[in-house]
Design a protein around this motif. Structure first.
Motif, PDB file in Angstrom:
ATOM      1  N   GLY A   1     -10.486  10.593  -2.058  1.00 34.68           N
ATOM      2  CA  GLY A   1     -10.178  10.932  -0.839  1.00 34.68           C
ATOM      3  C   GLY A   1     -10.839   9.930   0.241  1.00 34.68           C
ATOM      4  O   GLY A   1     -12.092   9.747   0.068  1.00 34.68           O
TER       5      GLY A   1
ATOM      6  N   ASP B   1      -6.523   0.366  -0.593  1.00 36.49           N
ATOM      7  CA  ASP B   1      -7.677   0.147   0.092  1.00 36.49           C
ATOM      8  C   ASP B   1      -8.855  -0.132  -0.778  1.00 36.49           C
ATOM      9  O   ASP B   1      -9.691  -0.946  -0.367  1.00 36.49           O
ATOM     10  CB  ASP B   1      -7.804   1.406   0.784  1.00 36.49           C
ATOM     11  CG  ASP B   1      -6.853   1.756   2.329  1.00 36.49           C
ATOM     12  OD1 ASP B   1      -6.092   0.935   2.321  1.00 36.49           O
ATOM     13  OD2 ASP B   1      -7.027   2.752   2.791  1.00 36.49           O
TER      14      ASP B   1
ATOM     15  N   LYS C   1       0.690  -1.284   0.067  1.00 33.90           N
ATOM     16  CA  LYS C   1      -0.059  -0.011  -0.159  1.00 33.90           C
ATOM     17  C   LYS C   1       0.784   1.241  -0.022  1.00 33.90           C
ATOM     18  O   LYS C   1       1.623   1.347   0.644  1.00 33.90           O
ATOM     19  CB  LYS C   1      -0.858  -0.067   1.250  1.00 33.90           C
ATOM     20  CG  LYS C   1      -1.564   1.364   1.339  1.00 33.90           C
ATOM     21  CD  LYS C   1      -2.722   0.944   2.554  1.00 33.90           C
ATOM     22  CE  LYS C   1      -3.100   2.531   2.880  1.00 33.90           C
ATOM     23  NZ  LYS C   1      -4.247   2.530   3.826  1.00 33.90           N
TER      24      LYS C   1
HETATM   25  P1  ADP Z   1      -4.434   9.092  -1.991  1.00 37.70           P
HETATM   26  O1  ADP Z   1      -4.761   7.676  -2.436  1.00 37.70           O
HETATM   27  O2  ADP Z   1      -4.138   9.953  -2.746  1.00 37.70           O
HETATM   28  O3  ADP Z   1      -2.830   8.785  -1.273  1.00 37.70           O
HETATM   29  P2  ADP Z   1      -6.582   8.754   0.030  1.00 37.70           P
HETATM   30  O4  ADP Z   1      -7.072   9.753   1.022  1.00 37.70           O
HETATM   31  O5  ADP Z   1      -7.413   8.501  -0.858  1.00 37.70           O
HETATM   32  O6  ADP Z   1      -5.202   9.598  -0.660  1.00 37.70           O
HETATM   33  O7  ADP Z   1      -5.691   7.484   0.962  1.00 37.70           O
HETATM   34  C1  ADP Z   1      -4.857   7.533   1.585  1.00 37.70           C
HETATM   35  C2  ADP Z   1      -4.489   6.436   2.495  1.00 37.70           C
HETATM   36  O8  ADP Z   1      -3.356   6.317   2.749  1.00 37.70           O
HETATM   37  C3  ADP Z   1      -5.347   6.514   3.703  1.00 37.70           C
HETATM   38  O9  ADP Z   1      -5.653   4.993   4.135  1.00 37.70           O
HETATM   39  C4  ADP Z   1      -4.286   7.000   4.604  1.00 37.70           C
HETATM   40  O10 ADP Z   1      -4.637   6.839   6.036  1.00 37.70           O
HETATM   41  C5  ADP Z   1      -3.097   6.342   4.009  1.00 37.70           C
HETATM   42  N1  ADP Z   1      -1.654   6.910   4.314  1.00 37.70           N
HETATM   43  C6  ADP Z   1      -1.181   7.917   3.529  1.00 37.70           C
HETATM   44  N2  ADP Z   1      -0.177   8.355   3.700  1.00 37.70           N
HETATM   45  C7  ADP Z   1       0.195   7.659   5.246  1.00 37.70           C
HETATM   46  C8  ADP Z   1       1.342   7.475   6.052  1.00 37.70           C
HETATM   47  N3  ADP Z   1       2.277   8.559   5.560  1.00 37.70           N
HETATM   48  N4  ADP Z   1       0.967   6.806   7.104  1.00 37.70           N
HETATM   49  C9  ADP Z   1      -0.020   5.914   7.286  1.00 37.70           C
HETATM   50  N5  ADP Z   1      -1.078   6.000   6.433  1.00 37.70           N
HETATM   51  C10 ADP Z   1      -0.980   6.926   5.209  1.00 37.70           C
END
Ligand code: ADP
Length: 492
Positions: free
Chosen positions: A387, A21, A15
């Protein structure tokens, strides 16, 4: 239906962001709704170590990349009834410390890696014994699959038509590569034309998917409209507009089995809507302590989690924080990405060591703790396809402060829109002053106990469960199957 999903990352095996997700939750929900589902994904470095139950199949892949033959293997894991994961092994390409990059730099051979992966996906689509009816690919890394399948069918290599659906999670990442990379596809050069995969002299993976997939989706209705405009279209708005009849925006769901406050191993103080005020205060104090901040449940606490990329609005957020932190507020930031923004966040933390908590890196457990313990969640994105973080923060009773774009526009309700139903704060213009004004509005609500309580309640009640989202995808799959002459043939 029998559906094969293909993705370059999927939770919990790999991930970097929302894509992982989304695919995991879509696959799980479709399987529960009675479909037969396979997910194909690369076998990255640590996956086998972390999941020793993954088994090797007796299946040797030998796929051409130009004049080289590249060997690979297939591993599998039956996860649930009707849900099997397939992991494509190719040590040289995938057994690396990062998924797309290392130490902030993209792997230079990403095009090769994902052409190989796409060929493996097309191969599995064709030869898996359960004969998938349809392949659903995600983002540029697998966007070549529709063309690979169409071409094989066109030259009589496929014994059936396999319709495809492409979901665009982020139009900014297109896999634009030099023209010579096209040779690695082993496709005839007629496909390297402006009407198909060529893009200003380069080879564009995502464009190939947009042109050749039977159905296109993106991850929110607002973003589906935005990407057909010059402002958000990243130079593909014309091609997308040409295919607008097969493009739909389907809001992602949130996986509440992972993202919930009552049964969550990451949270020391579980809570529900009933004991939200106490539960959130306990989580807040613990979080303040963990992050080295003054432990005081009264101080308003703002948070931000995410990739530190241009998209996410760090450039307007940092100057605002510099001003606002002069007042009695706290800020916690978790993320990593570009050196510029990591540096700016470090500077901010140095300036306000007792008011700013910073974790540069990826930390899933901390993400839950921050989401639970904060009062406000900042997402001032320049653009935001869907998001997920704002949906998670809603469920955790943490009010999102967002720029009204893409999925943020579709999921957050401002007081301006509904006095009783509001669950967060929105602003429109991408500018520091507008974010600052919105944070000040949020603070005034923080000090009006009844309004704050009501908004938190609304937030926790917002429901973006996956059942509904998966039904929308089912409709799209049906349309793709019908388009390919499958009417009435699909197994339920
Ligand atoms: P994107 O797909 O553009 O990165 P989203 O809001 O759709 O943004 O999803 C981001 C996901 O990644 C969420 O589950 C968020 O908690 C996780 N995430 C992003 N950066 C981190 C980090 N540094 N540590 C933990 N979880 C992260």
């Amino acid at each position: 239906m029998k559906i094969l999903l293909a993705t370059s990352e999927v939770y919990p095996y790999s991930k970097t962001g929302g894509l992982a997700d989304m695919v995991a939750a879509l696959a799980k929900t479709l399987a529960r709704q009675g479909h037969e589902v396979g997910v194909v994904t690369p076998l990255y470095g640590s996956i086998r170590e972390n999941y020793p139950e993954i088994k090797k199949m007796e299946w040797v892949l030998e796929l051409p990349l130009d004049w080289h033959q590249i060997q690979g293997g297939v591993y599998y894991l039956n996860v649930d009834k009707g849900l099997t994961y397939y992991f494509i092994e190719q040590e040289e390409f995938f057994d690396r410390p990062g998924i797309y990059q290392h130490e902030g730099k993209d792997y230079p051979d990403n095009p090769e890696r994902f052409i190989f992966f796409s060929k493996a996906v097309a191969h599995l689509a064709q030869f898996l014994p359960w004969r998938p009816d349809l392949v659903h690919v995600h983002d540029w890394q697998t966007a070549l699959v529709p063309l690979l399948l169409k071409h094989s069918q066109g030259i009589g290599l496929l014994d059936r038509s396999i319709p495809t659906c492409l979901t665009i999670h982020n139009l900014a990442y297109q896999g634009v590569s030099p023209a010579k990379i096209f040779a690695l596809t082993n496709l005839p050069w007629v496909y390297f034309s402006p009407a198909s995969t060529e893009f200003y002299g380069n080879f564009n993976f995502l464009k190939s998917g947009i042109v050749f997939a039977d159905r296109l989706t993106t991850v929110s209705p607002a973003y589906a409209k935005e990407i057909m405009s010059a402002e958000y279209g990243a130079n593909l708005n014309g091609v997308l507009s040409q295919r607008s009849n097969v493009l739909s925006g389907i809001l992602n769901g949130a996986d509440y089995e992972v993202w919930n406050t009552s049964d969550n191993p990451a949270l020391q103080y579980p809570y529900t809507q009933r004991n939200m005020a106490v539960g959130k205060a306990q989580n807040k104090e613990l979080l303040q302590q963990t992050m080295g901040l003054k432990r005081n449940r009264k101080i308003p606490l703002f948070a931000n989690i995410g990739r530190m990329a241009d998209q996410k609005g760090m450039d307007i957020m940092i100057p605002v924080m510099e001003d606002m932190l002069a007042g009695d507020i706290q800020f916690i930031c978790l993320g990593n990405g570009s050196d510029r923004y990591e540096g700016a966040a470090r500077e901010l933390q140095k300036r306000f060591p007792h008011k700013v908590g910073l974790f540069v890196g990826y930390n899933a457990e901390l993400a839950h703790q921050i989401t639970a313990g904060s009062d406000f969640f900042l997402m001032p994105s320049r653009y935001e396809p869907c998001g997920l973080n704002q949906m998670y923060s809603l469920r955790y009773g943490t009010l999102p402060i967002v720029r009204a774009t893409g999925g943020l526009k579709d999921t957050v309700i401002d007081l301006d829109e509904s006095n009783d139903g509001a669950n967060g704060f929105k602003f429109t213009t991408y500018a520091s002053q507008d974010l600052a004004r919105t944070m000040i509005r949020a603070l005034s609500v923080y000090y009006s106990a009844a309004v704050f309580r009501n908004m938190r309640k609304n937030a926790m009640q917002a429901d973006f469960s996956w059942e509904q989202t998966a039904r929308h995808y089912e409709e799209v799959y049906k349309a793709a199957l019908q388009g390919a002459g499958f009417v009435g043939k699909e197994s339920a």
